[in-house]
Design an enzyme around this catalytic site. Sequence first.
Site, short mmCIF file in Angstrom:
data_model
loop_
_atom_site.label_atom_id
_atom_site.label_comp_id
_atom_site.label_asym_id
_atom_site.label_seq_id
_atom_site.Cartn_x
_atom_site.Cartn_y
_atom_site.Cartn_z
N TYR A 175 7.27 -12.05 -0.35
CA TYR A 175 7.69 -10.81 -1.00
C TYR A 175 6.50 -10.03 -1.55
CZ TYR A 175 6.56 -13.02 -5.43
OH TYR A 175 5.88 -13.61 -6.46
N PHE B 243 2.87 -5.03 -8.40
CA PHE B 243 2.73 -5.86 -9.60
C PHE B 243 2.79 -7.36 -9.26
CE2 PHE B 243 7.26 -4.73 -9.37
CZ PHE B 243 7.87 -5.98 -9.36
N ASP B 244 3.24 -7.69 -8.05
CA ASP B 244 3.27 -9.10 -7.66
C ASP B 244 3.49 -9.23 -6.16
OD1 ASP B 244 3.21 -11.83 -7.91
OD2 ASP B 244 5.28 -12.03 -8.61
N ILE C 88 15.61 -12.79 -10.76
CA ILE C 88 16.40 -11.66 -11.25
C ILE C 88 17.70 -11.54 -10.44
CG2 ILE C 88 14.43 -10.38 -12.18
CD1 ILE C 88 14.47 -8.67 -9.66
N TYR D 122 14.57 -6.30 -14.81
CA TYR D 122 14.10 -6.80 -16.10
C TYR D 122 14.61 -6.00 -17.28
CZ TYR D 122 11.14 -9.84 -13.33
OH TYR D 122 10.69 -10.80 -12.44
N PHE E 250 11.23 -4.15 -3.90
CA PHE E 250 10.70 -5.38 -3.32
C PHE E 250 10.84 -5.36 -1.80
CE2 PHE E 250 11.85 -6.74 -7.59
CZ PHE E 250 10.81 -7.58 -7.95
#
Length: 222
Positions: free
Chosen positions: A133, A143-144, A169, A195, A213
């Site tokens: 991902y 961010f990731d 999530i 979040y 994502f």
Amino acid sequence: MAEPEAPYTDEQAAGEGVSKKDLVNFIQGCASSKFLIEHKLKGAVKNVVKTKTKEQLAAAYKELFTAKAFKKEGEEDDVEVKKVTEKTEKLTVERSKSHEDAVVETPRYIKNVLKKGDKINYPKKGDTVACYYTGKLQDGTVFDTNVTTGRRASKAQPLRFKVGTGQVIRGWDEALLTMSTGEKAELTIEPAWAYGKKGMPEAKIPPNATLVFEVELKSVVN
């Protein structure tokens, strides 16, 4: 109500020629509510037939005429009103239940399929899934990610977790259950299923952030 004529003799009522259903129909049609309650003969005919023996019904039939426990004038109207009321209440409950069943929570994400999967192997709640991902903010800021390129690409490890159990999530939990092995999709997830109001400061995710994502489902283990 005038005293009805007995359609059967006591011997006939106890014999095989008269069914339990015939006796229940007659008794319920002629007996007072008090008599029906005392002899536990109120309710749906099929239920009374199941719970009472032929001997019990024949005895009740005989006692009905011995005690002259027939419906009084106006009692029949009360019974009919009760039947209508019960039917109305049943319909109201059924409609209410149907409405509740029809209320389905609106998904808080949008899935855009980038690559189709095998359309055979879909995960179920509790299955372990493996995913690659990349997570971004709406402005494109990453961010990731666990996707690597170049020399390190062969050493990249997918993220593994039990789907549908709250380990990630909710947007992921819900969306991955709709994906099949090999599928790659872009998931745009609203804050409520990401979040939320707090965000995730340590990952540089601001409050009330809609996240994007790119997720690839590599495998599913039951």
